[in-house]
Scaffold this motif. Sequence first.
Motif, PDB file in Angstrom:
ATOM      1  N   UNK A  72     -65.479  27.483 109.714  1.00 59.00           N
ATOM      2  CA  UNK A  72     -65.873  28.756 110.345  1.00 59.00           C
ATOM      3  C   UNK A  72     -66.174  28.573 111.833  1.00 59.00           C
ATOM      4  N   UNK A  73     -66.864  27.515 112.190  1.00 57.87           N
ATOM      5  CA  UNK A  73     -67.291  27.346 113.571  1.00 57.87           C
ATOM      6  C   UNK A  73     -66.383  26.423 114.389  1.00 57.87           C
ATOM      7  N   UNK A  74     -65.612  25.572 113.708  1.00 52.99           N
ATOM      8  CA  UNK A  74     -64.842  24.579 114.452  1.00 52.99           C
ATOM      9  C   UNK A  74     -63.356  24.606 114.108  1.00 52.99           C
ATOM     10  N   UNK A  75     -62.932  25.562 113.321  1.00 51.56           N
ATOM     11  CA  UNK A  75     -61.529  25.656 112.941  1.00 51.56           C
ATOM     12  C   UNK A  75     -60.734  26.528 113.896  1.00 51.56           C
ATOM     13  N   UNK A  76     -59.448  26.370 113.850  1.00 58.03           N
ATOM     14  CA  UNK A  76     -58.564  27.164 114.703  1.00 58.03           C
ATOM     15  C   UNK A  76     -58.669  28.643 114.363  1.00 58.03           C
ATOM     16  N   UNK A  77     -58.804  28.963 113.068  1.00 53.46           N
ATOM     17  CA  UNK A  77     -58.882  30.349 112.622  1.00 53.46           C
ATOM     18  C   UNK A  77     -60.315  30.894 112.616  1.00 53.46           C
ATOM     19  N   UNK A  78     -61.302  30.006 112.813  1.00 55.24           N
ATOM     20  CA  UNK A  78     -62.734  30.384 112.779  1.00 55.24           C
ATOM     21  C   UNK A  78     -63.047  31.193 111.515  1.00 55.24           C
ATOM     22  N   UNK A  79     -62.725  30.619 110.374  1.00 49.33           N
ATOM     23  CA  UNK A  79     -62.854  31.336 109.102  1.00 49.33           C
ATOM     24  C   UNK A  79     -63.481  30.448 108.038  1.00 49.33           C
ATOM     25  N   UNK A  80     -64.374  31.062 107.233  1.00 49.54           N
ATOM     26  CA  UNK A  80     -64.903  30.370 106.058  1.00 49.54           C
ATOM     27  C   UNK A  80     -63.786  30.091 105.051  1.00 49.54           C
ATOM     28  N   UNK A  81     -62.754  30.909 105.095  1.00 50.41           N
ATOM     29  CA  UNK A  81     -61.708  30.839 104.076  1.00 50.41           C
ATOM     30  C   UNK A  81     -61.093  29.448 103.989  1.00 50.41           C
ATOM     31  N   UNK A  82     -60.801  28.841 105.146  1.00 45.88           N
ATOM     32  CA  UNK A  82     -60.167  27.524 105.135  1.00 45.88           C
ATOM     33  C   UNK A  82     -61.031  26.494 104.421  1.00 45.88           C
ATOM     34  N   UNK A  83     -62.338  26.569 104.616  1.00 45.30           N
ATOM     35  CA  UNK A  83     -63.237  25.622 103.953  1.00 45.30           C
ATOM     36  C   UNK A  83     -63.370  25.890 102.474  1.00 45.30           C
ATOM     37  N   UNK A  84     -63.410  27.160 102.092  1.00 42.70           N
ATOM     38  CA  UNK A  84     -63.608  27.528 100.687  1.00 42.70           C
ATOM     39  C   UNK A  84     -62.364  27.298  99.843  1.00 42.70           C
ATOM     40  N   UNK A  85     -61.234  27.038 100.486  1.00 45.51           N
ATOM     41  CA  UNK A  85     -60.002  26.813  99.711  1.00 45.51           C
ATOM     42  C   UNK A  85     -59.998  25.460  99.002  1.00 45.51           C
ATOM     43  N   UNK A  86     -60.904  24.572  99.375  1.00 42.72           N
ATOM     44  CA  UNK A  86     -61.000  23.290  98.647  1.00 42.72           C
ATOM     45  C   UNK A  86     -62.196  23.331  97.691  1.00 42.72           C
ATOM     46  N   UNK A  87     -62.469  24.504  97.139  1.00 45.60           N
ATOM     47  CA  UNK A  87     -63.669  24.680  96.314  1.00 45.60           C
ATOM     48  C   UNK A  87     -63.652  23.784  95.081  1.00 45.60           C
ATOM     49  N   UNK A  88     -62.491  23.564  94.499  1.00 48.28           N
ATOM     50  CA  UNK A  88     -62.439  22.719  93.299  1.00 48.28           C
ATOM     51  C   UNK A  88     -62.864  21.287  93.629  1.00 48.28           C
ATOM     52  N   UNK A  89     -62.321  20.752  94.722  1.00 50.08           N
ATOM     53  CA  UNK A  89     -62.684  19.397  95.116  1.00 50.08           C
ATOM     54  C   UNK A  89     -64.146  19.337  95.528  1.00 50.08           C
ATOM     55  N   UNK A  90     -64.626  20.362  96.232  1.00 49.04           N
ATOM     56  CA  UNK A  90     -66.020  20.379  96.691  1.00 49.04           C
ATOM     57  C   UNK A  90     -66.989  20.388  95.513  1.00 49.04           C
ATOM     58  N   UNK A  91     -66.724  21.200  94.518  1.00 50.57           N
ATOM     59  CA  UNK A  91     -67.602  21.238  93.335  1.00 50.57           C
ATOM     60  C   UNK A  91     -67.509  19.931  92.553  1.00 50.57           C
ATOM     61  N   UNK A  92     -66.294  19.380  92.461  1.00 51.38           N
ATOM     62  CA  UNK A  92     -66.121  18.096  91.789  1.00 51.38           C
ATOM     63  C   UNK A  92     -66.940  17.009  92.488  1.00 51.38           C
ATOM     64  N   UNK A  93     -66.915  16.998  93.829  1.00 51.86           N
ATOM     65  CA  UNK A  93     -67.692  16.020  94.587  1.00 51.86           C
ATOM     66  C   UNK A  93     -69.187  16.256  94.421  1.00 51.86           C
ATOM     67  N   UNK A  94     -69.582  17.523  94.330  1.00 53.25           N
ATOM     68  CA  UNK A  94     -71.004  17.837  94.131  1.00 53.25           C
ATOM     69  C   UNK A  94     -71.488  17.278  92.799  1.00 53.25           C
ATOM     70  N   UNK A  95     -70.755  17.560  91.729  1.00 55.72           N
ATOM     71  CA  UNK A  95     -71.169  17.103  90.397  1.00 55.72           C
ATOM     72  C   UNK A  95     -71.068  15.581  90.268  1.00 55.72           C
ATOM     73  N   UNK A  96     -70.113  14.988  90.976  1.00 56.40           N
ATOM     74  CA  UNK A  96     -69.974  13.530  90.925  1.00 56.40           C
ATOM     75  C   UNK A  96     -71.201  12.832  91.476  1.00 56.40           C
ATOM     76  N   UNK A  97     -71.929  13.515  92.363  1.00 59.42           N
ATOM     77  CA  UNK A  97     -73.160  12.955  92.911  1.00 59.42           C
ATOM     78  C   UNK A  97     -74.391  13.425  92.139  1.00 59.42           C
ATOM     79  N   UNK A  98     -74.488  14.734  91.858  1.00 62.91           N
ATOM     80  CA  UNK A  98     -75.732  15.280  91.305  1.00 62.91           C
ATOM     81  C   UNK A  98     -75.973  14.911  89.841  1.00 62.91           C
ATOM     82  N   UNK A  99     -74.910  14.738  89.056  1.00 62.74           N
ATOM     83  CA  UNK A  99     -75.122  14.395  87.640  1.00 62.74           C
ATOM     84  C   UNK A  99     -75.696  12.975  87.506  1.00 62.74           C
ATOM     85  N   UNK A 100     -75.086  11.946  88.121  1.00 65.05           N
ATOM     86  CA  UNK A 100     -75.737  10.624  88.059  1.00 65.05           C
ATOM     87  C   UNK A 100     -77.085  10.614  88.760  1.00 65.05           C
TER      88      UNK A 100
END
Length: 595
Positions: free
Chosen positions: A223-251
Amino acid sequence: MSIGVLSILSLLPIISVAVFLVMLRWPASRAMPIAYIVAALLAYLVWQVPISKVVAASVNGLIVAGTLIYIIFGAILLLNTLQQSGAIQAIRQGFSDITPDRRIQVIIIAWLFGSFIEGSAGFGTPAAVAVPLMVGLGFPAMAAVVAGMIIQSTPVSFGAMGTPILVGINTGLSADPDMLAYAAERGFDEWDLFLEFIATKVAFIHALAGTFIPLLVTGIMTRFFGKQRSFADGFRVWKFALFAAFSMTIPYLFVATVFGPEFPSMFGGLIGLAIVVSAARSGFLMPADDQIWDFDDRANWDAEWTGSLQSGADPSDNTDTMSLVRAWSPYLLVAGLLILTRLPALELETLLRSSNPLITWSWPQIFGSDISASFQPLWSPGTIFIIVSLITILLHGLKFSEYTLAFNSSLKTLIPASTALVFTVPMVQVFINTSGGAAGYEQMPIALAEGVANLAGSAWPFFSTFIGGLGAFVAGSNTVSNMMFSLFQFGVGERILADPTWIVALQAVGGASGNIICVHNVVAASAVAGLIGKEGAVIRKTLLPFCYYALMTGSIGYGIVNLENGVLNAGFLVAAIIVAIMIYYIVKYNRTTDP
């Protein structure tokens, strides 16, 4: 003077920071002297703290600032050494071999590697390690700092091997001699078991709120540092982001429940790294080749994004021949030394923090006050950074002239950064050392919290995390926030007839969230990145993640302590609304797959 008036007066130093640093966009080197003057005048004129104590608190602040500057210098020196050796180029290539996608890189470095370093050392060390590494990889300095600040949430309560719990909450609660009896009534004959009981609750709340932190990191970055200045570009990797979150928070939650507060962040980050990097290498949940996201050309970056610390754009002569293991070896050494020196079983802390005057440089009872200052250079992460930078000369075959260039460049980056810290930390020390004045008032943070508690009543759990965050915001430390507010939060819990251990847990969680916007940490992280005078811009970009974290955890806490009113109570409803909003935007931004 009424508690309401005292609360408003206590808020003035914080308001001055918000107005001059955040709203008017003054650099910290100009804004923080004003905040310091406001705090000092209040301490002397209203709280009637002796001038000798105000000066003592200021001197202590200067000493603490010096210890931070030492850490910052070590971190910058290590990065510049790696740039001279060509290691940064090899590390960059290593990440490119996994993926050139900056969203994936920021999750791995900031969220997972940062959590591991936080668990190992705490006290701002993740920013000192991860932020310059991201800058070295080609991230805009401000993007690196913002990412480094946002992840200073979930892992912080168990940073430095559980220090915010084992020292912060322990010290805060044990100030009341009746707490041992209370713990025994709850079935905990040993005080350490009672602390572990609270720590499990802290980890549970963090694990829930931490689910969306990697996604927020990527969304804020695009949103702040992308060419399109959009949350959309960041939220498009939501599956990987949630996977990374659970990979840390569950252990993380498992370790907190089974082993106690020392290792959740360290093991959570380490296990998460192993899982996520392996998955990323195999292509699991990775963006397609035509959806790779990168920053715009450097020529198109806003001027405020960059600082005096630059990425090593030109590879050195030995870049092509340096293996990834060799390139990473200095950072692995840093992590290893941090762990070894802080493992209780090795008892190195006793040696490295000995009361011997050669090891602990102390100034007890400064100017006759109850304030003491000390510095333990062998315990400081700064010493580890410097030692590893020297070892790197041999590991990477640097010439003396190359190391000298790195050393001089580090000094040039450090000097402008020192000005802001010289006023920021003394302001903090004056603010929290306002007890014992002739007026007989509670210290400013407690007076402010009492005013909020009187207004909040039974809705206090919603506010408890914000008070914990306020403590970290002004003190620069989750540990100090817990020391200040744990007993107060416990008392409010009893007053509103809620389980006070949950309220103390919310204090610890809120204190961790406060690190996201903490002026102290923002100034230090910005200094590491060579980003001078733009601290307010960083805080404006991290306000949203802080509000999410404090409100989400406060809502969960309110829901838990009011379960007798049913699952559909106000707390769980607010938490559900927050989750629904996140899901809405995930769906909205993923309706199209165009990058």
